[in-house]
Write a protein that holds these residues in place. Structure first.
Motif, PDB file in Angstrom:
ATOM      1  N   VAL A  67      -2.314  -1.468  -6.356  1.00  0.00           N
ATOM      2  CA  VAL A  67      -2.893  -0.691  -6.238  1.00  0.00           C
ATOM      3  C   VAL A  67      -3.042   0.254  -7.021  1.00  0.00           C
ATOM      4  CG1 VAL A  67      -2.651   1.548  -4.333  1.00  0.00           C
ATOM      5  CG2 VAL A  67      -2.292  -0.403  -3.398  1.00  0.00           C
TER       6      VAL A  67
ATOM      7  N   SER B 226       0.616  -1.857   0.347  1.00  0.00           N
ATOM      8  CA  SER B 226       0.093   0.120   0.340  1.00  0.00           C
ATOM      9  C   SER B 226       1.312   1.441  -0.253  1.00  0.00           C
ATOM     10  CB  SER B 226      -0.544  -0.294   1.267  1.00  0.00           C
ATOM     11  OG  SER B 226      -2.391  -1.076   1.042  1.00  0.00           O
TER      12      SER B 226
ATOM     13  N   PHE C 113      -0.420   8.424  -5.952  1.00  0.00           N
ATOM     14  CA  PHE C 113      -0.445  10.321  -4.920  1.00  0.00           C
ATOM     15  C   PHE C 113      -0.324  11.162  -5.913  1.00  0.00           C
ATOM     16  CE2 PHE C 113      -0.182  12.882  -0.795  1.00  0.00           C
ATOM     17  CZ  PHE C 113      -1.784  12.454  -1.266  1.00  0.00           C
TER      18      PHE C 113
ATOM     19  N   ALA D 218      -9.297   4.534   4.415  1.00  0.00           N
ATOM     20  CA  ALA D 218      -9.764   4.591   3.083  1.00  0.00           C
ATOM     21  C   ALA D 218     -10.740   4.487   3.003  1.00  0.00           C
ATOM     22  CB  ALA D 218      -9.413   2.952   2.688  1.00  0.00           C
TER      23      ALA D 218
ATOM     24  N   PHE E 131     -11.850   2.831  -3.364  1.00  0.00           N
ATOM     25  CA  PHE E 131     -11.628   2.583  -1.593  1.00  0.00           C
ATOM     26  C   PHE E 131     -12.249   1.958  -0.617  1.00  0.00           C
ATOM     27  CE2 PHE E 131      -8.997   6.231  -4.087  1.00  0.00           C
ATOM     28  CZ  PHE E 131      -7.784   6.571  -2.421  1.00  0.00           C
TER      29      PHE E 131
ATOM     30  N   THR F  63       0.411   2.894   7.276  1.00  0.00           N
ATOM     31  CA  THR F  63       1.601   1.835   5.908  1.00  0.00           C
ATOM     32  C   THR F  63       2.432   1.891   6.805  1.00  0.00           C
ATOM     33  OG1 THR F  63       1.889   4.057   4.328  1.00  0.00           O
ATOM     34  CG2 THR F  63      -0.481   2.456   4.057  1.00  0.00           C
TER      35      THR F  63
ATOM     36  N   TYR G 191     -12.943   6.898  -7.861  1.00  0.00           N
ATOM     37  CA  TYR G 191     -12.192   5.716  -8.127  1.00  0.00           C
ATOM     38  C   TYR G 191     -13.011   5.054  -6.542  1.00  0.00           C
ATOM     39  CZ  TYR G 191      -8.551   7.712 -10.350  1.00  0.00           C
ATOM     40  OH  TYR G 191      -8.155   8.311 -11.532  1.00  0.00           O
TER      41      TYR G 191
ATOM     42  N   PHE H 105      -5.499  11.340   3.625  1.00  0.00           N
ATOM     43  CA  PHE H 105      -4.431  10.852   3.663  1.00  0.00           C
ATOM     44  C   PHE H 105      -2.943  10.221   3.930  1.00  0.00           C
ATOM     45  CE2 PHE H 105      -5.270   9.405  -1.491  1.00  0.00           C
ATOM     46  CZ  PHE H 105      -4.696   7.998  -1.645  1.00  0.00           C
TER      47      PHE H 105
ATOM     48  N   PHE I 237       0.190   3.318  -2.999  1.00  0.00           N
ATOM     49  CA  PHE I 237      -0.163   4.826  -3.065  1.00  0.00           C
ATOM     50  C   PHE I 237       0.643   5.884  -3.193  1.00  0.00           C
ATOM     51  CE2 PHE I 237      -3.299   2.327  -0.977  1.00  0.00           C
ATOM     52  CZ  PHE I 237      -4.617   3.232  -1.025  1.00  0.00           C
ATOM     53  N   SER I 238       2.361   5.807  -2.880  1.00  0.00           N
ATOM     54  CA  SER I 238       2.792   6.740  -2.851  1.00  0.00           C
ATOM     55  C   SER I 238       3.143   7.084  -4.850  1.00  0.00           C
ATOM     56  CB  SER I 238       4.474   6.316  -3.044  1.00  0.00           C
ATOM     57  OG  SER I 238       4.545   5.798  -1.071  1.00  0.00           O
TER      58      SER I 238
END
Length: 462
Positions: free
Chosen positions: A414, A266, A274, A336, A432, A362, A428, A355, A270-271
């Motif tokens: 992801v 994650s 983002f 989330a 989520f 994480t 999205y 976020f 997500f990095s």
């Protein structure tokens, strides 16, 4: 004298290092306390410093496309949203896959030698990126191939961690590996902060987006030179294929890998997405507040996740890895679902705050889950009455490398889940919901398998 006692006695004897051409060292024994205090620690710290720097650059190159894809439209590219998600995904796919062979490169070629090679390999994706983003006519398939080559940077993590583990005594491995991992993870935030600013500032003088790749070339050359000049190869670094095979037969390796996909996967996933999410969800805000500045805010996510990783390990040492991981998954689920609610409100700063909470969780989960791995393998060995401590240690070390590779596949999953959600519904929200439910499922698994004492784990709470 027993074999254990003899081993302890031998480790108090004076050590004379043998140095061979190519900066090879024979006889390096960090468990010998006298040697460690005199010669061992300075050698280990010197190698750790350059390892962190090289791995830091690896993460930068690995995550360059997380920023570049957001800047492509301004450079004249007209890729679809689905295509940009693939450009975000393939570096993680190749990076995760390369972690497996990279783990065995250090014993095969030497830590110093492989650090030189792996650093120089970063020149390929950085330079090719610089070339192709300067031409809006570059076909998508070629962009995808070059984005995939950024995975070289992801593979660096495995070889770097494998190398450093040979330099430090058991009592200091956690500290050293934690620094090595955190230093690497910070590369993501550095790339996401500086690239948009440099590209924006230099666009007026005809440089712009190609600098996203060229700007790192001098730093990569310094890393290769530093490894050549200051790092060492240890002859004591040996490949442990038997330990890896034994770890693969252990069912808990796959459960722990699943947990690590949820935490580290994650984080890296997500990095990578983002910056794109910020621009996709708040295009008007980005336009008003200067796009480069808004994109640069994405660095906060990777920064928070990186800084919270050591905290997760420290909390796991105090309260137990399973308990901390449970809390981490609970907060990740709240993050989330919070993001899901904020999407409907359209509030930029609330979106960013939710976020950052998710990223912090994480990071904590990365540290706590990683800390659980050797404890679980030790508990399994005790429950099975396996008395060979060296075998258990090798199996646990192999598991750390394997799980780190499997977990990195989350960086592919992801973005693709978000892509599927957008293609199916135009938004999205479904993604989520899925992330939140997945974190709750992982929380339950952690409670049932690791928080409740089980005979298969020697009756321990992990």
């Amino acid at each position: 004298m027993s074999s254990v006692a003899a081993s302890q006695h031998q480790r108090t004897q004076p050590i004379v290092l043998t140095r061979r051409p190519g900066r090879w060292i024979d006889g390096f024994d960090p468990e010998n306390s006298d040697f460690w205090r005199t010669e061992g620690r300075p050698i280990a710290r010197r190698n750790l410093g350059w390892s962190i720097y090289a791995e830091f650059l690896g993460f930068i190159v690995w995550q360059l496309w997380s920023v570049v894809v957001v800047l492509l439209p301004a450079a004249g590219f007209t890729f679809t949203s689905a295509e940009t998600f693939w450009l975000l995904s393939v570096p993680s796919l190749l990076g995760a896959t390369l972690r497996f062979p990279y783990t065995f490169m250090v014993p095969r070629f030497g830590g110093r030698n492989w650090t030189i090679v792996s650093a120089l390999l970063l020149l390929i994706p950085a330079s090719l990126l610089a070339v192709v983003v300067g031409n809006p006519e570059t076909p998508f398939w070629l962009m995808l191939v070059i984005a995939g080559l950024a995975g070289f940077g992801g593979g660096n993590f495995a070889s770097s961690m494998a190398n450093i583990t040979y330099f430090f005594p058991q009592r200091e491995k956690g500290w050293a590996l934690g620094l090595n991992a955190a230093g690497g993870n910070l590369g993501t935030s550095v790339a996401q902060f500086f690239v948009p600013i440099v590209v924006s500032v230099t666009a007026g003088i005809g440089l712009g987006l190609p600098l996203a790749g060229w700007m790192w070339v001098p730093f990569i050359l310094v890393a290769a030179w530093g490894a050549w000049r200051f790092m060492d190869n240890l002859s004591s670094a040996k490949a442990d294929l038997a330990g890896s095979a034994a770890a693969l037969r252990e069912g808990h390796l796959w459960l722990l890998s699943l947990l690590y996909v949820g935490t580290f996967g994650s984080f890296i996933g997500f990095s990578s997405v983002f910056p794109k999410l910020l621009v996709d969800e708040f295009p008007e805000f980005a336009a008003v507040h200067v796009g480069a500045a808004v994109v640069s805010l994405a660095f906060l996510g990777a920064l928070v996740g990186s800084l919270f990783r050591p905290l997760g390990g420290r909390l796991a040492d105090r309260f137990g890895g399973a308990r901390v991981t449970i809390v981490a998954f609970a907060v990740m689920a709240l993050g989330a679902f919070g993001i899901l609610g904020v999407l409907a409100l359209g509030q930029f700063w609330l979106f960013l705050a939710c976020f950052l909470v998710l990223f912090a969780a994480t990071g904590v989960g990365n540290g706590s889950t990683y800390r659980m791995i050797p404890i679980v393998f030790t508990a399994r060995a005790v429950a099975r009455r396996e008395g060979d401590g060296a075998l258990v240690a090798r199996r646990a070390a192999a598991a750390l490398g394997l799980i780190s590779g499997i977990g990195a596949y989350g960086g592919f999953v992801v973005p693709q889940v978000l892509n599927a959600s957008q293609l199916a519904s135009g938004g999205y929200e479904a993604a989520f919901i899925g992330f939140g439910v997945a974190y709750l499922v992982l929380l339950v698994i952690t409670v049932v398998v690791y928080a409740v004492p089980r005979a298969s784990l020697d009756g321990r709470r992990i």
